[in-house]
Design a protein around this motif. Structure first.
Motif, mmCIF file in Angstrom:
data_model
loop_
_atom_site.group_PDB
_atom_site.id
_atom_site.type_symbol
_atom_site.label_atom_id
_atom_site.label_comp_id
_atom_site.label_asym_id
_atom_site.label_seq_id
_atom_site.Cartn_x
_atom_site.Cartn_y
_atom_site.Cartn_z
ATOM 1 N N GLY A 265 7.885 -8.104 -7.383
ATOM 2 C CA GLY A 265 7.842 -6.832 -8.103
ATOM 3 C C GLY A 265 6.450 -6.224 -8.053
ATOM 4 N N GLN A 266 5.997 -5.778 -9.222
ATOM 5 C CA GLN A 266 4.709 -5.093 -9.318
ATOM 6 C C GLN A 266 3.544 -6.054 -9.022
ATOM 7 O OE1 GLN A 266 4.197 -3.165 -13.088
ATOM 8 N NE2 GLN A 266 2.322 -2.138 -12.464
ATOM 9 N N ARG A 267 2.515 -5.521 -8.370
ATOM 10 C CA ARG A 267 1.339 -6.317 -8.011
ATOM 11 C C ARG A 267 0.613 -6.762 -9.280
ATOM 12 N NH1 ARG A 267 -4.175 -6.244 -7.098
ATOM 13 N NH2 ARG A 267 -4.885 -7.073 -5.092
ATOM 14 N N THR B 81 -8.234 -13.119 -5.486
ATOM 15 C CA THR B 81 -7.540 -11.921 -5.018
ATOM 16 C C THR B 81 -6.034 -12.087 -5.119
ATOM 17 O OG1 THR B 81 -7.468 -10.338 -3.192
ATOM 18 C CG2 THR B 81 -7.437 -12.671 -2.589
ATOM 19 N N THR B 82 -5.365 -11.000 -4.846
ATOM 20 C CA THR B 82 -3.910 -10.992 -4.770
ATOM 21 C C THR B 82 -3.531 -10.462 -3.393
ATOM 22 O OG1 THR B 82 -3.728 -10.614 -7.140
ATOM 23 C CG2 THR B 82 -1.790 -10.116 -5.813
ATOM 24 N N LEU B 83 -2.710 -11.219 -2.699
ATOM 25 C CA LEU B 83 -2.324 -10.879 -1.334
ATOM 26 C C LEU B 83 -0.870 -10.439 -1.276
ATOM 27 C CD1 LEU B 83 -3.849 -14.072 0.321
ATOM 28 C CD2 LEU B 83 -4.905 -11.806 0.187
ATOM 29 N N SER B 84 -0.597 -9.462 -0.429
ATOM 30 C CA SER B 84 0.776 -9.005 -0.222
ATOM 31 C C SER B 84 1.474 -9.943 0.752
ATOM 32 C CB SER B 84 0.776 -7.588 0.331
ATOM 33 O OG SER B 84 2.092 -7.207 0.678
ATOM 34 N N ASP C 124 11.398 -4.361 -0.825
ATOM 35 C CA ASP C 124 12.747 -4.952 -0.820
ATOM 36 C C ASP C 124 12.762 -6.455 -0.983
ATOM 37 O OD1 ASP C 124 13.938 -2.438 -0.635
ATOM 38 O OD2 ASP C 124 13.870 -2.495 1.554
ATOM 39 N N PRO C 125 12.234 -7.053 -1.907
ATOM 40 C CA PRO C 125 11.317 -6.581 -2.953
ATOM 41 C C PRO C 125 9.879 -6.869 -2.544
ATOM 42 C CG PRO C 125 12.046 -8.770 -3.542
ATOM 43 C CD PRO C 125 12.701 -8.423 -2.212
ATOM 44 N N PRO C 126 8.910 -6.206 -3.206
ATOM 45 C CA PRO C 126 7.513 -6.553 -2.954
ATOM 46 C C PRO C 126 7.227 -7.964 -3.503
ATOM 47 C CG PRO C 126 7.675 -4.700 -4.506
ATOM 48 C CD PRO C 126 9.060 -5.097 -4.135
ATOM 49 N N VAL C 127 6.488 -8.755 -2.723
ATOM 50 C CA VAL C 127 6.148 -10.118 -3.127
ATOM 51 C C VAL C 127 4.634 -10.284 -2.982
ATOM 52 C CG1 VAL C 127 6.512 -12.583 -2.690
ATOM 53 C CG2 VAL C 127 8.390 -10.968 -2.335
#
Length: 190
Positions: free
Chosen positions: A165-167, A118-121, A126-129
């Protein structure tokens, strides 16, 4: 009833026996009933393919020994009843693997393994990581019986990547690897 604690599963099962005696002391035919409580102690392990295995120890104790009272004499049929119960105990031991399969342990472990890709936020803006998790190995460190729940102690080795940035896309799940023992502490990311 089923229960247990730690790594011991305990099963208690009432047994009811009917023993027919023909030509008792050359006098009569008799039927005796008896009750026993069977107790099983089960210990589990996992095979390398994550299939549960178990060892079972079964014994029973008569609550009411099979007997008849005939002409003022008590005649017990414990030996005859024990011989009849022996195949039942053996059948319980043989059916344990099938009953363990019904728990669905391997299926649940496979589902957990697939969901770990998976990918976790880590930060929304500001910025998305993002952190992408790609499991490499799943390890097993035993189990605990807690009431009617079976809790497995698992550890996972995984590769993590951080993106700003982008997921990024989730990694593609791989087949569940062979079980390896868990060594070292659990609950830590290192």
């Amino acid at each position: 009833t089923i229960g247990g604690s730690g790594e011991t599963i305990r099963l208690a099962m009432p047994l009811h026996a009917v023993v027919h005696a023909e030509n008792v002391a050359g006098v009569a035919n008799e039927t005796a009933t008896a009750d026993a409580m069977a107790h099983a102690v089960i210990h589990l392990s996992l095979a390398p393919d994550w299939t549960p295995r178990g060892t079972i120890s079964i014994d029973y104790a008569w609550a009411d020994v099979p007997h008849v009272d005939l002409l003022g004499q008590r005649i017990e049929f414990t030996d005859q009843a024990d011989r009849k119960l022996a195949p039942i105990v053996a059948r319980l031991e043989r059916t344990l693997p099938r009953e363990l399969e019904k728990l669905g342990v391997r299926k649940k472990i496979e589902e957990a393994w697939r969901s770990a890709f998976t990918t976790l936020s880590l930060n929304r803006e500001d910025p998305p990581v993002w952190m992408r998790v790609t499991p490499r190995q799943l390890r097993y460190g035993g189990y605990a019986i807690n009431g009617n729940h079976l809790q497995l102690r698992l550890g996972m080795e995984a590769r993590t990547e951080t993106f700003v940035g982008q997921r990024p896309a989730d990694p593609t799940p791989t087949p569940l690897p062979a079980m390896q023992p868990l060594t070292g502490p659990i609950g830590r990311v290192s």
